[in-house]
Scaffold this active site. Structure first.
Site, PDB file in Angstrom:
ATOM      1  N   SER A   1       0.815  -1.131   0.037  1.00 51.20           N
ATOM      2  CA  SER A   1      -0.056  -0.043  -0.056  1.00 51.20           C
ATOM      3  C   SER A   1       1.019   1.455  -0.076  1.00 51.20           C
ATOM      4  O   SER A   1       1.661   1.422  -0.916  1.00 51.20           O
ATOM      5  CB  SER A   1      -0.826   0.040   1.110  1.00 51.20           C
ATOM      6  OG  SER A   1      -1.763   1.071   1.041  1.00 51.20           O
TER       7      SER A   1
ATOM      8  N   ASP B   1      -9.908  -4.986  -4.603  1.00 51.73           N
ATOM      9  CA  ASP B   1      -9.270  -4.404  -3.367  1.00 51.73           C
ATOM     10  C   ASP B   1     -10.253  -3.044  -3.140  1.00 51.73           C
ATOM     11  O   ASP B   1     -10.619  -2.151  -3.941  1.00 51.73           O
ATOM     12  CB  ASP B   1      -7.967  -3.798  -3.973  1.00 51.73           C
ATOM     13  CG  ASP B   1      -7.031  -3.023  -2.921  1.00 51.73           C
ATOM     14  OD1 ASP B   1      -7.606  -2.313  -2.077  1.00 51.73           O
ATOM     15  OD2 ASP B   1      -6.001  -3.144  -2.859  1.00 51.73           O
TER      16      ASP B   1
ATOM     17  N   HIS C   1      -7.254  -5.972   0.124  1.00 51.66           N
ATOM     18  CA  HIS C   1      -5.896  -5.040   0.153  1.00 51.66           C
ATOM     19  C   HIS C   1      -5.018  -5.379   0.939  1.00 51.66           C
ATOM     20  O   HIS C   1      -3.685  -5.576   0.268  1.00 51.66           O
ATOM     21  CB  HIS C   1      -6.586  -3.605   0.715  1.00 51.66           C
ATOM     22  CG  HIS C   1      -5.609  -2.808   0.579  1.00 51.66           C
ATOM     23  ND1 HIS C   1      -4.697  -2.165  -0.432  1.00 51.66           N
ATOM     24  CD2 HIS C   1      -4.796  -1.984   1.632  1.00 51.66           C
ATOM     25  CE1 HIS C   1      -4.017  -1.330  -0.276  1.00 51.66           C
ATOM     26  NE2 HIS C   1      -3.862  -1.129   1.337  1.00 51.66           N
TER      27      HIS C   1
END
Length: 259
Positions: A93, A194, A224
């Site tokens: 991320s 996601d 995610h």
């Protein structure tokens, strides 16, 4: 402020090939701990730092910004570079954005990067009002635990300080402008489902980096936080194979010892 149980940084002294892992925004090393352990067991030297303002309480994060988070991983990279012959940087991320900026800034000091659901932009109409709303509202709802696997839990904040959200928005803009400077081999793994970072972010990154050795892998079974999800083992195996392809010294100078 004490660190939340499980959110502590992780370090393993292994062989001459090192890996720096960068966790995500409002998260902690816990989301990458199994990945770090997998690499450590295979003899790599591993560093998984806790970013400033993370892993305690959201009020602490309100006092930090992207320069603080980047400075931490930059420092860890320099430590690894002094003790290892080759260094790789991995991230999840926002940690993927941190990895990409390190790659843009450090060039040949990094042998390759692997990113999982890397973030490139703060999405939604609210992103455009952050410069104003951060002075009026302290927090918004958190984004943790986007995981398909039943029973899997991510340690992270349930609130996002808007000052920090504004900072991360500026950080993504900075990284986006620097993506053409990324030339290292790139392994990009992303989840079609996601609910935090859309696929457009991965597409944008792939379209802007200058890397010629690029591998894209879809994580069909995960959301995610894929490093704690159904595709975790695939991420671990693919990233270790990525290192093995680019680092002939894996397995030398004690790098077969477990940890």
């Amino acid at each position: 402020m004490p660190v939340l149980p499980g959110a502590e940084p992780f370090r393993h002294e292994g062989g001459e090939v090192g890996v720096l892992l960068c966790h995500g925004f409002t998260g902690s090393p816990q989301s990458l701990r199994p990945w770090a352990g997998h690499l450590a067991e295979r003899g790599l030297t591993v560093s998984l730092p806790l970013l400033p303002g993370h892993g305690t309480r959201w009020e602490d994060m309100q006092l930090t910004g992207w320069q603080d988070w980047y400075a931490e991983v930059d420092r860890e990279l320099r430590v690894l570079s002094r003790q290892c012959s080759q260094v790789f940087v991995f991230g999840l991320s926002m940690g993927g954005a941190l990895a990409l900026r390190l790659a843009a800034k450090h060039g040949d000091a990094i042998s390759g990067i692997a990113v999982v659901n890397p973030a490139n932009k703060v999405h939604g109409l609210s992103a455009y009002t952050l410069p104003v709303t951060r002075h009026l509202v302290r927090t918004t709802k958190g984004v943790r635990n986007d995981i398909a696997k039943a029973g899997a839990e991510e340690i992270g904040y349930d609130r996002v300080p808007l000052h920090a959200a504004h900072s991360v928005r500026n950080f993504f803009r900075t990284v986006d402008s620097e993506l053409p400077q990324v030339t290292q081999p790139l392994l990009l793994l992303h989840s079609p489902q996601d609910h935090v970072v859309p696929a457009a972010d991965s597409a944008r990154i792939l379209s802007r980096v200058s890397s010629t050795d690029v591998t894209e892998i879809l994580l069909e079974q995960s959301y995610h936080v894929a490093t704690l999800d159904h595709d975790a083992e695939r991420i671990f195996d693919e990233s270790h194979a990525f290192i093995g392809r680019l680092a002939p010294s894996v397995g030398k100078k004690g790098s077969t010892t477990g940890g």
